[in-house]
Design a protein around this motif. Structure first.
Motif, PDB file in Angstrom:
ATOM      1  N   GLU A 279       0.820  -1.198   0.000  1.00  0.00           N
ATOM      2  CA  GLU A 279       0.000   0.000   0.000  1.00  0.00           C
ATOM      3  C   GLU A 279       0.867   1.267   0.000  1.00  0.00           C
ATOM      4  O   GLU A 279       0.635   2.187  -0.783  1.00  0.00           O
ATOM      5  CB  GLU A 279      -0.898   0.014   1.229  1.00  0.00           C
ATOM      6  N   GLY A 280       1.876   1.266   0.866  1.00  0.00           N
ATOM      7  CA  GLY A 280       2.786   2.415   0.925  1.00  0.00           C
ATOM      8  C   GLY A 280       3.406   2.661  -0.436  1.00  0.00           C
ATOM      9  O   GLY A 280       3.468   3.803  -0.908  1.00  0.00           O
ATOM     10  N   ALA A 281       3.859   1.608  -1.074  1.00  0.00           N
ATOM     11  CA  ALA A 281       4.505   1.747  -2.375  1.00  0.00           C
ATOM     12  C   ALA A 281       3.532   2.339  -3.388  1.00  0.00           C
ATOM     13  O   ALA A 281       3.892   3.198  -4.195  1.00  0.00           O
ATOM     14  CB  ALA A 281       5.006   0.389  -2.859  1.00  0.00           C
ATOM     15  N   ARG A 282       2.292   1.887  -3.296  1.00  0.00           N
ATOM     16  CA  ARG A 282       1.291   2.367  -4.249  1.00  0.00           C
ATOM     17  C   ARG A 282       1.056   3.875  -4.059  1.00  0.00           C
ATOM     18  O   ARG A 282       1.108   4.663  -5.008  1.00  0.00           O
ATOM     19  CB  ARG A 282      -0.022   1.598  -4.036  1.00  0.00           C
ATOM     20  N   GLU A 324      12.851  10.604  10.460  1.00  0.00           N
ATOM     21  CA  GLU A 324      13.400   9.906  11.622  1.00  0.00           C
ATOM     22  C   GLU A 324      12.315   9.375  12.552  1.00  0.00           C
ATOM     23  O   GLU A 324      12.515   8.387  13.239  1.00  0.00           O
ATOM     24  CB  GLU A 324      14.381  10.804  12.378  1.00  0.00           C
ATOM     25  N   ASN A 325      11.189  10.056  12.619  1.00  0.00           N
ATOM     26  CA  ASN A 325      10.106   9.442  13.391  1.00  0.00           C
ATOM     27  C   ASN A 325       8.775   9.680  12.704  1.00  0.00           C
ATOM     28  O   ASN A 325       8.608  10.617  11.926  1.00  0.00           O
ATOM     29  CB  ASN A 325      10.109   9.914  14.844  1.00  0.00           C
ATOM     30  N   GLU A 326       7.856   8.815  13.016  1.00  0.00           N
ATOM     31  CA  GLU A 326       6.626   8.755  12.238  1.00  0.00           C
ATOM     32  C   GLU A 326       5.780  10.013  12.384  1.00  0.00           C
ATOM     33  O   GLU A 326       5.186  10.478  11.413  1.00  0.00           O
ATOM     34  CB  GLU A 326       5.815   7.523  12.633  1.00  0.00           C
ATOM     35  N   SER A 327       5.751  10.576  13.581  1.00  0.00           N
ATOM     36  CA  SER A 327       4.850  11.721  13.741  1.00  0.00           C
ATOM     37  C   SER A 327       5.379  12.925  12.973  1.00  0.00           C
ATOM     38  O   SER A 327       4.611  13.649  12.340  1.00  0.00           O
ATOM     39  CB  SER A 327       4.649  12.051  15.219  1.00  0.00           C
ATOM     40  N   ALA A 328       6.702  13.117  12.994  1.00  0.00           N
ATOM     41  CA  ALA A 328       7.268  14.230  12.228  1.00  0.00           C
ATOM     42  C   ALA A 328       6.992  14.025  10.745  1.00  0.00           C
ATOM     43  O   ALA A 328       6.640  14.963  10.024  1.00  0.00           O
ATOM     44  CB  ALA A 328       8.773  14.329  12.462  1.00  0.00           C
ATOM     45  N   PHE A 329       7.125  12.800  10.321  1.00  0.00           N
ATOM     46  CA  PHE A 329       6.900  12.482   8.920  1.00  0.00           C
ATOM     47  C   PHE A 329       5.455  12.796   8.529  1.00  0.00           C
ATOM     48  O   PHE A 329       5.193  13.494   7.548  1.00  0.00           O
ATOM     49  CB  PHE A 329       7.225  11.000   8.690  1.00  0.00           C
ATOM     50  N   SER A 330       4.535  12.297   9.341  1.00  0.00           N
ATOM     51  CA  SER A 330       3.121  12.521   9.014  1.00  0.00           C
ATOM     52  C   SER A 330       2.818  14.008   8.975  1.00  0.00           C
ATOM     53  O   SER A 330       2.079  14.487   8.115  1.00  0.00           O
ATOM     54  CB  SER A 330       2.222  11.867  10.063  1.00  0.00           C
ATOM     55  N   MET A 342       6.160  21.815  -1.747  1.00  0.00           N
ATOM     56  CA  MET A 342       5.749  20.466  -1.379  1.00  0.00           C
ATOM     57  C   MET A 342       4.308  20.541  -0.925  1.00  0.00           C
ATOM     58  O   MET A 342       3.998  21.124   0.116  1.00  0.00           O
ATOM     59  CB  MET A 342       6.667  19.959  -0.275  1.00  0.00           C
ATOM     60  N   PRO A 343       3.396  19.993  -1.719  1.00  0.00           N
ATOM     61  CA  PRO A 343       1.981  20.119  -1.367  1.00  0.00           C
ATOM     62  C   PRO A 343       1.635  19.219  -0.188  1.00  0.00           C
ATOM     63  O   PRO A 343       2.266  18.185   0.024  1.00  0.00           O
ATOM     64  CB  PRO A 343       1.260  19.648  -2.631  1.00  0.00           C
ATOM     65  N   GLY A 344       0.643  19.607   0.573  1.00  0.00           N
ATOM     66  CA  GLY A 344       0.185  18.759   1.658  1.00  0.00           C
ATOM     67  C   GLY A 344      -0.659  17.620   1.109  1.00  0.00           C
ATOM     68  O   GLY A 344      -1.204  17.701   0.016  1.00  0.00           O
ATOM     69  N   ALA A 345      -0.743  16.534   1.875  1.00  0.00           N
ATOM     70  CA  ALA A 345      -1.563  15.409   1.435  1.00  0.00           C
ATOM     71  C   ALA A 345      -2.503  15.053   2.573  1.00  0.00           C
ATOM     72  O   ALA A 345      -2.449  13.957   3.130  1.00  0.00           O
ATOM     73  CB  ALA A 345      -0.684  14.232   1.040  1.00  0.00           C
ATOM     74  N   ALA A 346      -3.361  16.034   2.921  1.00  0.00           N
ATOM     75  CA  ALA A 346      -4.212  15.873   4.091  1.00  0.00           C
ATOM     76  C   ALA A 346      -5.290  14.811   3.892  1.00  0.00           C
ATOM     77  O   ALA A 346      -5.953  14.413   4.843  1.00  0.00           O
ATOM     78  CB  ALA A 346      -4.865  17.212   4.438  1.00  0.00           C
ATOM     79  N   ASP A 347      -5.480  14.344   2.678  1.00  0.00           N
ATOM     80  CA  ASP A 347      -6.538  13.375   2.415  1.00  0.00           C
ATOM     81  C   ASP A 347      -6.110  11.938   2.690  1.00  0.00           C
ATOM     82  O   ASP A 347      -6.916  11.023   2.580  1.00  0.00           O
ATOM     83  CB  ASP A 347      -6.989  13.506   0.959  1.00  0.00           C
ATOM     84  N   GLU A 350      -4.921   7.280   7.941  1.00  0.00           N
ATOM     85  CA  GLU A 350      -3.883   6.872   8.895  1.00  0.00           C
ATOM     86  C   GLU A 350      -3.091   5.691   8.336  1.00  0.00           C
ATOM     87  O   GLU A 350      -1.866   5.647   8.419  1.00  0.00           O
ATOM     88  CB  GLU A 350      -4.547   6.421  10.211  1.00  0.00           C
ATOM     89  N   ARG A 351      -3.857   4.727   7.781  1.00  0.00           N
ATOM     90  CA  ARG A 351      -3.210   3.513   7.280  1.00  0.00           C
ATOM     91  C   ARG A 351      -2.275   3.832   6.125  1.00  0.00           C
ATOM     92  O   ARG A 351      -1.147   3.344   6.058  1.00  0.00           O
ATOM     93  CB  ARG A 351      -4.288   2.536   6.818  1.00  0.00           C
ATOM     94  N   GLU A 352      -2.762   4.669   5.226  1.00  0.00           N
ATOM     95  CA  GLU A 352      -1.935   5.035   4.076  1.00  0.00           C
ATOM     96  C   GLU A 352      -0.670   5.741   4.538  1.00  0.00           C
ATOM     97  O   GLU A 352       0.426   5.487   4.042  1.00  0.00           O
ATOM     98  CB  GLU A 352      -2.728   5.923   3.121  1.00  0.00           C
ATOM     99  N   LEU A 353      -0.831   6.616   5.517  1.00  0.00           N
ATOM    100  CA  LEU A 353       0.324   7.350   6.030  1.00  0.00           C
ATOM    101  C   LEU A 353       1.349   6.398   6.622  1.00  0.00           C
ATOM    102  O   LEU A 353       2.553   6.517   6.387  1.00  0.00           O
ATOM    103  CB  LEU A 353      -0.122   8.345   7.113  1.00  0.00           C
ATOM    104  N   ARG A 354       0.845   5.424   7.406  1.00  0.00           N
ATOM    105  CA  ARG A 354       1.759   4.489   8.042  1.00  0.00           C
ATOM    106  C   ARG A 354       2.497   3.684   6.966  1.00  0.00           C
ATOM    107  O   ARG A 354       3.708   3.488   7.033  1.00  0.00           O
ATOM    108  CB  ARG A 354       0.997   3.566   9.003  1.00  0.00           C
ATOM    109  N   GLY A 355       1.729   3.249   5.954  1.00  0.00           N
ATOM    110  CA  GLY A 355       2.343   2.488   4.856  1.00  0.00           C
ATOM    111  C   GLY A 355       3.395   3.322   4.140  1.00  0.00           C
ATOM    112  O   GLY A 355       4.503   2.850   3.853  1.00  0.00           O
ATOM    113  N   LEU A 356       3.047   4.568   3.927  1.00  0.00           N
ATOM    114  CA  LEU A 356       3.954   5.477   3.237  1.00  0.00           C
ATOM    115  C   LEU A 356       5.232   5.629   4.045  1.00  0.00           C
ATOM    116  O   LEU A 356       6.344   5.594   3.515  1.00  0.00           O
ATOM    117  CB  LEU A 356       3.255   6.832   3.103  1.00  0.00           C
ATOM    118  N   TYR A 357       5.057   5.781   5.348  1.00  0.00           N
ATOM    119  CA  TYR A 357       6.210   5.971   6.234  1.00  0.00           C
ATOM    120  C   TYR A 357       7.141   4.776   6.106  1.00  0.00           C
ATOM    121  O   TYR A 357       8.352   4.917   5.905  1.00  0.00           O
ATOM    122  CB  TYR A 357       5.735   6.135   7.670  1.00  0.00           C
TER     123      TYR A 357
END
Lengths: 367, 223
Positions: A279-282, A324-330, A342-347, A350-357
């Protein structure tokens, strides 16, 4: 030997008296002393003018006496003088261009002119159902973190911001104004000195859509006059969409990006490992790859005009503190980077964000 | 003028073979050579000029940074070098005058002094550069200094090194030319009848001085 031998060339050539030579040398030393002394005195902008003036007097003394220009043939003065004249022209033209251009910005094709997969809207400056609908969609992705779901300026990120995000339901406090063309200007340029970034990464039609949606959030606003529209590059008289296509980024940012030393760092191309979260890769491929490269190694985000062409690129994600950490990344991913293209991706969920991380961690070679 | 040792053998090679020379006489040859030198100096002005324009533009864009960064240059060293170069210009002018008057010994003395002063300039520059290297005050991406925090500061040192570096190359070339003058003066090849190379090398050296006359206040003093 003929007569010319007996007539020394010196007869036709002025020989500077030793006394004058020494006098000129001494004046040069005195003037140097004066420059150094004045350098310590605070004269504001005058310091520069005075320094250049004294230097020019010294240079003139050297040329006239040491280089004998005073007694030389006139044409040699003209030749040498001309070089300074042309230098002055060079400087003045460059300076007037750069310092009085109004908006000092580098233009470059940073966004696609047409929304991905979409059609160009015929007259995007006129509000339509469809445009407002598109604006609502974009707003919920890009703007709610700061401006809040109803545009009241009370999004989750608003509390930490000074100045506070604009309340779109209010009619006062607007810097550019709340006519659609004025909101477009805000989206084109951002509000310097605030968290409100330029959204030139969005296609122009989407920016118009956002503008119309923002207007619809508050009480009815004044309509755009043809003059207003002209200011944002729309010529109504021509009856067609003459939209300024070249989005711009501030020259400051361009310089910073072009001179960032980390850009030299290169991550090696990696073959994808089998443990990657699909999912993250996608999501990464769909949303991030175009600016960060398939391997997170950085990619060209846009080109700056001019010869030689300069390219604007992102650095490798692996050296970013934000991974370096997930919350900063998100935080970075959801809010985007103000003023950094760098546009925001507020849409993202949570799951997608975690996968992306996780995917970005993989790409950066972290456990 | 008391011409101590006028060298009578000072006859120009170019001007003595008149049937081969395109010039009507040694005077015309001298004037032509001089004009050629002026034209060469025009190209030099424009070469340095490009850098000065770059300096002007960036100073306009980042005045605050120039203010901050220029304090990291040592005015004492830059000032010393200014004095050294002006003195060397003076000795050069005196050397040229001496040659024109046929005072060979004085000419030798002044050219020697000029060379000595130029070496002083190099020495001071060596100390300056090594100090900058040590402090990490380096151009562009090599900048490593921790005290100078302004994000644009590396740009100042790019300009500093390119401008003073190009000037330094000119000093070195000038020193080579002066050494060559010394050698030919020792060989009694110059005198009141023929001193074209002496005068032209003089021009070159004065030009090098002129560039520094601008570099010093712009880089060290007003930043």
């Amino acid at each position: 030997m003929d007569t010319k031998e007996t007539e020394p060339a010196a007869r036709h050539h002025h020989i500077l008296p030793t006394f004058t030579t020494v006098l000129v040398g001494l004046s040069l030393l005195v003037l140097t002393g004066v420059t150094i002394l004045l350098g310590g005195v605070e004269l504001g902008r005058l310091n520069f003018a005075v320094a250049v003036l004294i230097a020019s007097v010294k240079a003139l003394l050297v040329a006239l006496f040491f280089m004998n220009l005073l007694y030389d043939r006139r044409e040699n003065s003209v030749i040498f003088g001309a070089s300074f004249l042309f230098l002055a022209i060079f400087f003045v033209l460059t300076a007037t261009d750069l310092f009085f251009r109004g908006d000092v910005a580098v233009k470059g094709p940073i966004s696609a002119p047409v929304p991905a997969g979409g059609k160009r809207v015929a007259k995007p400056w006129l509000a339509t159902e469809a445009l407002v609908g598109r604006g609502r969609e974009l707003f919920s992705q890009q703007c709610v973190t700061c401006h809040g779901p109803e545009g009241k300026g009370n999004g989750p990120a608003a509390a930490s911001l000074t100045p506070r995000p604009r309340d779109f339901t209010a009619t006062v406090g607007w810097k550019n104004g709340r006519k659609p063309s004025q909101i477009l200007k805000t989206l084109n340029e951002g509000i310097p000195g605030s968290a409100m970034a330029a959204y030139t990464t969005l296609p122009p039609d989407d920016r118009w859509a956002l503008a119309h949606f923002v207007v619809s959030l508050g009480p009815a606003a004044e309509k755009d006059s043809p003059e207003d529209l002209l200011k944002v590059g729309v010529d109504v008289a021509k009856g067609e969409a003459v939209i300024r296509e070249a989005p711009s980024i501030p020259i400051e940012l361009a310089m910073r990006r072009l001179t960032r030393p980390e850009l030299k760092a290169r991550t090696k191309a990696r073959t994808p490992s089998p443990t990657q979260t699909p999912e993250g890769a996608r999501v990464y491929q769909a949303r991030c790859e175009r600016c960060h490269g398939p391997e997170g190694e950085g990619a060209i985000v846009g080109a700056l005009g001019g010869v030689p062409r300069m390219l604007l690129r992102t650095g490798p994600l692996s050296i970013s503190k934000a991974i370096e950490n997930e919350s900063a990344f998100s935080e970075v991913v959801v809010r985007g980077l103000t003023g950094e293209l760098m546009p925001g991706a507020a849409d993202l969920s949570e799951r997608e964000l975690r996968g992306l991380y996780r995917h970005v961690q993989e790409l950066s070679g972290r456990p | 003028m008391m011409s101590a040792d006028v060298s009578d053998r000072a006859v120009t090679a170019a001007a003595s073979h008149e049937h081969e020379s395109p010039f009507a006489g040694p005077d015309e040859a001298f004037e032509a050579a001089k004009q050629g030198m002026w034209i060469f100096l025009v190209t030099e002005v424009l070469m340095f000029g490009g850098l000065f324009v770059a300096y002007g533009i960036f100073r306009g864009l980042h005045a605050d940074m120039f203010q901050e960064a220029h304090r990291y240059l040592a005015v004492s060293l830059g000032g010393t070098n200014t004095v050294v170069l002006i003195l060397s210009s003076l000795t050069m002018a005196l050397g040229v005058g001496a040659t024109q008057r046929g005072q060979r010994d004085r000419a030798l003395l002044f050219f020697g002094l000029t060379l000595l002063l130029a070496s002083c300039f190099l020495l001071v520059k060596y100390f300056e550069y090594s100090h900058k290297f040590h402090e990490g005050l380096l151009p562009g991406g090599y900048f490593r200094n921790e005290h100078l925090k302004h994000p644009k500061a590396p740009l100042f040192f790019s300009l500093y090194f390119v401008m003073t570096g190009l000037h330094l190359v000119h000093v070195l070339v000038g020193m080579g030319l002066i050494a060559w003058l010394l050698k030919r003066t020792v060989a009694r090849q110059f005198g009141p009848h023929y001193y074209t190379p002496v005068e032209l090398v003089g021009f070159y050296w004065h030009f090098v001085d002129m560039v520094w006359i601008y570099l010093f206040p712009l880089l060290y003093l007003v930043g």
